[in-house]
Design an enzyme around this catalytic site. Sequence first.
Site, PDB file in Angstrom:
ATOM      1  N   ASP A  28       0.890  -1.229   0.058  1.00 20.68           N
ATOM      2  CA  ASP A  28       0.096  -0.252  -0.004  1.00 20.68           C
ATOM      3  C   ASP A  28       0.818   1.434  -0.059  1.00 20.68           C
ATOM      4  O   ASP A  28       0.848   2.015   0.871  1.00 20.68           O
ATOM      5  CB  ASP A  28      -0.893   0.061   1.109  1.00 20.68           C
ATOM      6  CG  ASP A  28      -0.276   0.102   2.542  1.00 20.68           C
ATOM      7  OD1 ASP A  28       0.907  -0.404   2.785  1.00 20.68           O
ATOM      8  OD2 ASP A  28      -0.834   0.509   3.600  1.00 20.68           O
ATOM      9  N   ASP A  33       6.914   1.483   2.278  1.00 22.99           N
ATOM     10  CA  ASP A  33       6.658   0.589   1.239  1.00 22.99           C
ATOM     11  C   ASP A  33       7.590   0.794   0.132  1.00 22.99           C
ATOM     12  O   ASP A  33       8.112  -0.134  -0.539  1.00 22.99           O
ATOM     13  CB  ASP A  33       5.175   0.561   0.728  1.00 22.99           C
ATOM     14  CG  ASP A  33       4.263   0.156   1.707  1.00 22.99           C
ATOM     15  OD1 ASP A  33       4.118   1.149   2.619  1.00 22.99           O
ATOM     16  OD2 ASP A  33       3.715  -0.907   1.556  1.00 22.99           O
ATOM     17  N   HIS A 263      10.108  -0.146   8.746  1.00 23.14           N
ATOM     18  CA  HIS A 263       8.977  -1.321   8.966  1.00 23.14           C
ATOM     19  C   HIS A 263       9.206  -2.281   7.789  1.00 23.14           C
ATOM     20  O   HIS A 263       9.258  -3.567   7.745  1.00 23.14           O
ATOM     21  CB  HIS A 263       7.677  -0.696   9.144  1.00 23.14           C
ATOM     22  CG  HIS A 263       7.400   0.201  10.228  1.00 23.14           C
ATOM     23  ND1 HIS A 263       7.486  -0.057  11.504  1.00 23.14           N
ATOM     24  CD2 HIS A 263       7.309   1.526  10.068  1.00 23.14           C
ATOM     25  CE1 HIS A 263       7.215   0.790  12.252  1.00 23.14           C
ATOM     26  NE2 HIS A 263       7.229   1.986  11.515  1.00 23.14           N
ATOM     27  N   ASP A 264       8.742  -1.889   6.635  1.00 26.61           N
ATOM     28  CA  ASP A 264       8.267  -2.861   5.477  1.00 26.61           C
ATOM     29  C   ASP A 264       9.632  -3.287   4.876  1.00 26.61           C
ATOM     30  O   ASP A 264       9.906  -4.375   4.432  1.00 26.61           O
ATOM     31  CB  ASP A 264       7.568  -2.222   4.377  1.00 26.61           C
ATOM     32  CG  ASP A 264       6.420  -1.620   4.997  1.00 26.61           C
ATOM     33  OD1 ASP A 264       5.785  -2.130   5.823  1.00 26.61           O
ATOM     34  OD2 ASP A 264       5.620  -0.989   4.220  1.00 26.61           O
TER      35      ASP A 264
HETATM   36  C1  BDR Z   1       3.081  -0.128   8.992  1.00 23.90           C
HETATM   37  O1  BDR Z   1       2.212   0.659   8.819  1.00 23.90           O
HETATM   38  C2  BDR Z   1       2.449   1.610   7.317  1.00 23.90           C
HETATM   39  O2  BDR Z   1       1.948   2.729   7.767  1.00 23.90           O
HETATM   40  C3  BDR Z   1       3.734   1.170   7.027  1.00 23.90           C
HETATM   41  O3  BDR Z   1       3.889   1.250   5.538  1.00 23.90           O
HETATM   42  C4  BDR Z   1       4.196   0.038   7.528  1.00 23.90           C
HETATM   43  O4  BDR Z   1       3.475  -1.072   6.632  1.00 23.90           O
HETATM   44  C5  BDR Z   1       3.907   0.220  10.329  1.00 23.90           C
HETATM   45  O5  BDR Z   1       3.056  -0.062  11.103  1.00 23.90           O
HETATM   46 CA    CA Z   2       3.133  -0.390   4.324  1.00 19.62          CA
END
Ligand code: BDR
Ligand code: CA
Length: 327
Positions: A28, A33, A263-264
């Site tokens: 997304d 991402d 994160h991603d």
């Molecule tokens: C996740 O939430 C999204 O805002 C980021 O892309 C990540 O996948 C982190 O909590």
């Molecule tokens: Ca994401």
Amino acid sequence: MQICCRRETLLEGSIVFMEKNKIILDTDPGNDDLLAIIMALKSDLIEVRGLTIVGGNASLENTTNNALSLLTYMDRIEVPVYVGDSSALNEISTSAEEFDDFKSHRIEIHGETGLHVPLPKSNIEPKEMHAVDFIISEAESNKGALSLVPIGPLTNIAMAIKKEPNLANWIQGIHLMGGAINVPGNVTQYAEFNIYCDPVAANEVLSSGIKIKLCGLDITRGTFVEREDTNWLGGNSLGEQLIRHLLDSVFKKLPDRNRFSLHDPITVLSVLYPELIEWEMYDVSVVCSGPNFGQTIGTPNAEGSVAVGVNIDRELAKLKISEILAT
Ligand code: BDR
Ligand code: CA
């Protein structure tokens, strides 16, 4: 265009053929991402079979356009894009006030369009097939060899599992970004963003019995690029230029934030270097109503199907991510 699907490595005088990891990235985009997609495109150990798109960090229309524009920018227009679900379940499961809070949260983090960096207008279109059907058909034609890597809300993945009961046997496993098992959430005190967007779907995926590697806030939030970390990416590849621009713009737009969590990207890294992460087996369920809406509850179980990332070598992870982006 990448045409090779194997890598040859010289190991103690002999040639070893290494199969690439075939993945579908369900995404997304979304600032972080973007980094994860670029990593997957650049890694010579990953074959991206396609991007499947879900709404989350922005509307489905925006996340789709962001994916298409990124592929155009990276000159990787041969990678197919499939549009999935808008993942607006939270809109009907939360109060109007909670939903407004959620929308302001996502606009603050990812901007109105999902990205804090401009991308060229795309010159490609998404494929006609629905993302869920693409996931199913790829899993069937790559039995035992395909991993799903969802880095957004889990709506498309849950729909695919429901539509094709054999999917669970066909795929190699799922590496997903979501949840907060032993740490607080980031949208609410309890919930992590991707799970909060569609807790029902998340619950279905996490309880499906499929082998899952869960990259939640436990390992992703503390692995970050800092405001003053301007040398993190030193090179001039297309990806590095874009990410430098993105980080610069995020830190300018959000003066109170000094960290950009990876994160991603860590989730993609977990496909390549799972050994950088300490995993513990759990059963995981998701709270789908009430004040703890979106909370992921983990119960340790050596026989469980969900390997939860509980610790990570942060510096090495950051280094590996930067090395992949530099290629
Ligand atoms: C996740 O939430 C999204 O805002 C980021 O892309 C990540 O996948 C982190 O909590
Ligand atoms: Ca994401």
